[in-house]
Design a protein around this motif. Structure first.
Motif, PDB file in Angstrom:
ATOM      1  N   PRO A 309       6.764  43.855  83.251  1.00 28.38           N
ATOM      2  CA  PRO A 309       5.520  43.775  82.464  1.00 28.38           C
ATOM      3  C   PRO A 309       5.760  43.729  80.958  1.00 28.38           C
ATOM      4  N   GLN A 310       6.838  44.329  80.490  1.00 29.61           N
ATOM      5  CA  GLN A 310       7.116  44.342  79.059  1.00 29.61           C
ATOM      6  C   GLN A 310       7.985  43.153  78.652  1.00 29.61           C
ATOM      7  N   GLN A 311       7.887  42.764  77.398  1.00 27.67           N
ATOM      8  CA  GLN A 311       8.720  41.705  76.837  1.00 27.67           C
ATOM      9  C   GLN A 311       9.682  42.300  75.815  1.00 27.67           C
ATOM     10  N   ILE A 312      10.754  41.560  75.536  1.00 25.35           N
ATOM     11  CA  ILE A 312      11.655  41.946  74.444  1.00 25.35           C
ATOM     12  C   ILE A 312      11.433  40.982  73.286  1.00 25.35           C
ATOM     13  N   ALA A 313      11.759  41.428  72.073  1.00 26.47           N
ATOM     14  CA  ALA A 313      11.515  40.613  70.883  1.00 26.47           C
ATOM     15  C   ALA A 313      12.704  40.695  69.942  1.00 26.47           C
ATOM     16  N   ILE A 314      12.951  39.575  69.246  1.00 27.56           N
ATOM     17  CA  ILE A 314      13.974  39.532  68.196  1.00 27.56           C
ATOM     18  C   ILE A 314      13.316  39.903  66.876  1.00 27.56           C
ATOM     19  N   ASN A 315      13.933  40.810  66.154  1.00 29.61           N
ATOM     20  CA  ASN A 315      13.409  41.177  64.837  1.00 29.61           C
ATOM     21  C   ASN A 315      13.487  39.978  63.900  1.00 29.61           C
ATOM     22  N   ARG A 316      12.378  39.637  63.273  1.00 24.05           N
ATOM     23  CA  ARG A 316      12.324  38.490  62.373  1.00 24.05           C
ATOM     24  C   ARG A 316      12.229  38.946  60.931  1.00 24.05           C
ATOM     25  N   PRO A 317      12.817  38.181  60.005  1.00 23.60           N
ATOM     26  CA  PRO A 317      12.752  38.568  58.589  1.00 23.60           C
ATOM     27  C   PRO A 317      11.322  38.466  58.059  1.00 23.60           C
ATOM     28  N   THR A 318      11.021  39.311  57.091  1.00 18.78           N
ATOM     29  CA  THR A 318       9.719  39.251  56.436  1.00 18.78           C
ATOM     30  C   THR A 318       9.823  38.379  55.187  1.00 18.78           C
ATOM     31  N   ALA A 319       8.660  38.027  54.626  1.00 20.01           N
ATOM     32  CA  ALA A 319       8.610  37.050  53.529  1.00 20.01           C
ATOM     33  C   ALA A 319       9.376  37.500  52.294  1.00 20.01           C
ATOM     34  N   ASP A 320       9.515  38.803  52.100  1.00 23.13           N
ATOM     35  CA  ASP A 320      10.164  39.293  50.875  1.00 23.13           C
ATOM     36  C   ASP A 320      11.682  39.418  51.005  1.00 23.13           C
ATOM     37  N   LEU A 321      12.235  39.105  52.191  1.00 22.61           N
ATOM     38  CA  LEU A 321      13.674  39.308  52.393  1.00 22.61           C
ATOM     39  C   LEU A 321      14.523  38.150  51.881  1.00 22.61           C
ATOM     40  N   PHE A 322      13.940  36.976  51.688  1.00 24.13           N
ATOM     41  CA  PHE A 322      14.750  35.860  51.206  1.00 24.13           C
ATOM     42  C   PHE A 322      13.976  35.085  50.148  1.00 24.13           C
ATOM     43  N   GLN A 323      14.723  34.471  49.248  1.00 24.88           N
ATOM     44  CA  GLN A 323      14.143  33.642  48.208  1.00 24.88           C
ATOM     45  C   GLN A 323      15.226  32.753  47.629  1.00 24.88           C
ATOM     46  N   LEU A 324      14.815  31.732  46.899  1.00 26.58           N
ATOM     47  CA  LEU A 324      15.770  30.869  46.216  1.00 26.58           C
ATOM     48  C   LEU A 324      16.245  31.559  44.951  1.00 26.58           C
ATOM     49  N   THR A 325      17.476  31.248  44.545  1.00 27.60           N
ATOM     50  CA  THR A 325      18.017  31.878  43.341  1.00 27.60           C
ATOM     51  C   THR A 325      17.342  31.362  42.074  1.00 27.60           C
ATOM     52  N   ALA A 326      16.643  30.239  42.150  1.00 30.93           N
ATOM     53  CA  ALA A 326      15.942  29.683  40.986  1.00 30.93           C
ATOM     54  C   ALA A 326      14.508  29.365  41.374  1.00 30.93           C
ATOM     55  N   LYS A 327      13.598  29.562  40.421  1.00 33.85           N
ATOM     56  CA  LYS A 327      12.191  29.247  40.659  1.00 33.85           C
ATOM     57  C   LYS A 327      11.857  27.818  40.265  1.00 33.85           C
ATOM     58  N   GLU A 328      12.799  27.156  39.570  1.00 33.45           N
ATOM     59  CA  GLU A 328      12.603  25.773  39.149  1.00 33.45           C
ATOM     60  C   GLU A 328      13.859  24.978  39.468  1.00 33.45           C
ATOM     61  N   ALA A 329      13.692  23.699  39.712  1.00 34.37           N
ATOM     62  CA  ALA A 329      14.845  22.837  39.991  1.00 34.37           C
ATOM     63  C   ALA A 329      14.457  21.395  39.724  1.00 34.37           C
ATOM     64  N   HIS A 330      15.475  20.573  39.444  1.00 31.97           N
ATOM     65  CA  HIS A 330      15.290  19.134  39.316  1.00 31.97           C
ATOM     66  C   HIS A 330      15.643  18.465  40.645  1.00 31.97           C
ATOM     67  N   PRO A 331      15.112  17.262  40.904  1.00 29.59           N
ATOM     68  CA  PRO A 331      15.489  16.543  42.125  1.00 29.59           C
ATOM     69  C   PRO A 331      16.994  16.276  42.196  1.00 29.59           C
ATOM     70  N   ASN A 332      17.516  16.194  43.410  1.00 30.06           N
ATOM     71  CA  ASN A 332      18.922  15.850  43.678  1.00 30.06           C
ATOM     72  C   ASN A 332      19.906  16.883  43.144  1.00 30.06           C
ATOM     73  N   THR A 333      19.475  18.130  43.066  1.00 33.50           N
ATOM     74  CA  THR A 333      20.382  19.193  42.638  1.00 33.50           C
ATOM     75  C   THR A 333      20.626  20.157  43.788  1.00 33.50           C
ATOM     76  N   LEU A 334      21.581  21.031  43.593  1.00 38.01           N
ATOM     77  CA  LEU A 334      21.924  22.036  44.592  1.00 38.01           C
ATOM     78  C   LEU A 334      21.130  23.302  44.289  1.00 38.01           C
ATOM     79  N   ILE A 335      20.515  23.851  45.324  1.00 35.48           N
ATOM     80  CA  ILE A 335      19.824  25.126  45.174  1.00 35.48           C
ATOM     81  C   ILE A 335      20.437  26.117  46.149  1.00 35.48           C
ATOM     82  N   LYS A 336      20.305  27.382  45.835  1.00 34.96           N
ATOM     83  CA  LYS A 336      20.910  28.427  46.663  1.00 34.96           C
ATOM     84  C   LYS A 336      19.843  29.380  47.184  1.00 34.96           C
ATOM     85  N   LEU A 337      20.099  29.827  48.409  1.00 38.34           N
ATOM     86  CA  LEU A 337      19.225  30.774  49.077  1.00 38.34           C
ATOM     87  C   LEU A 337      19.842  32.166  48.960  1.00 38.34           C
ATOM     88  N   ARG A 338      19.049  33.110  48.489  1.00 39.58           N
ATOM     89  CA  ARG A 338      19.528  34.497  48.440  1.00 39.58           C
ATOM     90  C   ARG A 338      18.902  35.248  49.603  1.00 39.58           C
TER      91      ARG A 338
END
Length: 572
Positions: A309-338
């Protein structure tokens, strides 16, 4: 009705002797390197016991659990009546056995009499060995079992056996010694054509063949008769923990992994839409095609299909756990995920897809093959985008947005400059980035940091006349993108306006002044080159050489191939 009726293997006594002879012969022959892969696992054959005894037939059962690369010559049964002086009757089943259960209906030459005892075993002969199961003994006692095969039963099941039980009464009980169960009560129907009992605890086993024996215990005598073979069915219990990170094992109970004979794959776990062979501990990160973050769980045991009757679940990240290292970028550039807890949420899985969305438009951002945190922006339109991580186990949107903007800058209003002058360019430059400045028709390239949303650079000495400059940035593939607009201005030649004092003696210091004079290519006192002491862009100094003769001598500079002189220096 398997107890300990497993395979025995017989080999020839003189095999080592013959092998030595063969090796001595082959050693003189030409050697060729060949590789042959043999299945060296032992052949496994099991005696399953008798499933029916009647006046005209006896049904014998067996299982072949494994075959190997050996060539089969013959297989079959050898049945013998106890007290018989012969070796017994051999029943050949041919030379093409198959893995799995089988049975043979034996027709006796004479009608078995009550109390007659028999034994039989299963044999298999190959070109290298002779295999046999354990011996199975049975007695003709008037009880007739009309059901064949091995019953599959789980703990608590009621076992019903059809047959002739007219001579059985309440003094009889069932023993299943393989499960440490003794004197299990029996129930007979009115006609005594069905005997029933409740299956005891299977002790965490699955696919274990156990023998149910009908017994009568009395003070003066003991009666025992093998009744039927049972195959245990495992019943799995649900995990108590319901939420997991991907690196945490999901623990299933109810069966003992050391007592599970899962050769037929009948004991399986249900996780989501997947069915996998039973394992007491399952890492969700190892399951391919796993979709979603919550899953139904259950099991199959070859007969029952159970969903908990019960299910199991995978813990999922919340919205505040990840973000890009920059808030602005130009096209065709490298961006990083923190994402500090990336491994916790995506352990051993494919990398999530980075998605930018804006008012119904969606753009997939390719990831770098070198670093899980790096992604390559393509030629996407200017906009402020929501940032999403998409994955089969679930998607999550960051609390951060990113602004993609094409590079724009503003031309300075001034048109004439001297070497060494500082030029400030305004534009939508991104703090922390570096931009490339290139003087066209030259090898001059310079990387400039952004200072308070502006670029600032000093005009180099190699620039002169009407110049054209390109401004751009490094793209993720290592190439440089330059805007189509060019920065154009005129670079004036250095000036030589004056010097003082106008006269002096050897060793005295003379000061020369002129706009951007320090950027002149050469300095002369007459025909003698002088090495100036730099004071600033517009002023230099030199000392009259000790070797100079008295008189008036021209003081000059050379810049861009042109000689400039304001007058003569008098030496006295």
């Amino acid at each position: 009705m398997k107890t300990a009726f497993y395979t025995k293997k017989y080999v020839f006594l003189f095999a080592p002797f013959f092998m030595a002879i063969i090796l001595s012969i082959t050693s003189s022959c030409k050697k060729e390197n060949t590789t042959t892969i043999f299945d060296t696992r032992s052949i496994q054959i099991v005696n399953e016991g008798v499933s029916e005894i009647s006046d005209d037939k006896i049904i014998l059962n067996g299982i072949i659990e494994n075959l190997n690369s050996e060539t089969i010559i013959d297989h079959g049964f050898i049945i013998k009546e106890e007290n018989q002086q012969t070796a017994g009757t051999t029943i050949s089943l041919g030379n093409t056995p198959k893995i799995g259960p089988f049975q043979y209906t034996y027709i006796p030459h004479t009608k078995p009499e009550l109390g007659n005892s028999f034994s039989y075993h299963f044999y298999l002969k190959t070109d290298k060995s002779y295999y046999k199961s354990g011996e199975y003994y049975f007695k003709v006692d008037g009880i007739k079992i009309i059901q064949s095969g091995t019953f599959a039963q789980a703990t608590g099941d009621t076992v019903h056996i059809k047959g002739e039980f007219s001579k059985v009464d309440s003094k009889y009980s069932i023993d299943i010694l393989d499960l440490n169960a003794r004197q299990i009560p029996i129930v007979l129907n009115k006609e005594k054509t069905q005997l029933s009992f409740v299956m005891p605890a299977t002790l965490g086993t699955h696919n274990k063949i156990v023998k149910a024996t009908l017994n009568r215990y009395e003070s003066t005598k003991f009666y025992s008769r093998p009744l039927i073979n049972l195959r245990t069915l495992g019943r799995i219990t649900a995990p108590t923990k319901l939420n997991y990170f991907l690196y945490e094992p999901v623990a299933f109970g109810g069966v003992n992994s050391y007592e599970v004979n899962n050769y037929d794959g009948s004991l399986r776990l249900i996780i989501g839409e997947l069915q996998i062979p039973f394992s007491p501990n399952v890492n969700l990160s190892t399951l391919s095609n796993l979709k979603g973050s919550s899953f139904r769980i259950g099991y199959l045991n070859g007969r029952d299909s159970v969903i908990f009757p019960q299910q199991i679940a995978i813990n999922r990240p919340t919205a505040d756990l990840f973000q890009l290292t920059a808030k602005e970028a130009h096209p065709n550039t490298l961006i990083k995920l923190r994402f500090d807890d990336y491994t916790k949420y995506y352990y051993n899985l494919e990398r999530p897809t980075l998605i930018f969305t804006d008012r119904g438009n969606s753009y997939t951002i390719p990831n770098s093959p070198h670093d899980y945190s790096e992604y390559y922006l393509g030629e996407i339109p200017e906009a402020t985008y929501n940032v999403n991580l998409k994955h089969a186990i679930g998607s999550v949107q960051s609390s951060q947005q990113v602004n993609i903007k094409k590079l724009h800058w503003t031309l300075p209003t001034q048109s004439d400059y001297y070497p060494g002058d500082n030029i400030t360019i305004s534009g939508n430059f991104i703090d922390g980035n570096h931009y490339t400045l290139k003087l066209e028709n030259s090898d001059y390239i310079y990387e400039l940091p952004v200072v308070k949303d502006k670029l600032q650079f000093q005009i180099p000495s190699i620039a002169h006349g009407n110049t054209s400059w390109k401004i751009g940035y490094k793209q993720y593939d290592g190439s440089t993108y330059f805007t189509s607009d060019a920065l154009k201005f005129n670079v004036l030649s250095p000036a030589f306006d004056s010097f003082s004092p106008s006269k002096g003696t050897v060793g005295e210091v003379i000061v020369m002044k002129g706009r951007a004079i320090k950027y002149a290519q050469h300095f002369f006192l007459g025909d003698i080159p002088i090495i100036p002491i730099i004071s600033n862009n517009d002023e230099i100094m030199f000392q009259i050489p000790l070797s100079m003769s008295k008189g008036k001598i021209r003081l000059s500079i050379v810049t861009n191939g042109k000689t400039i002189s304001p007058g003569y220096l008098e030496i006295y």
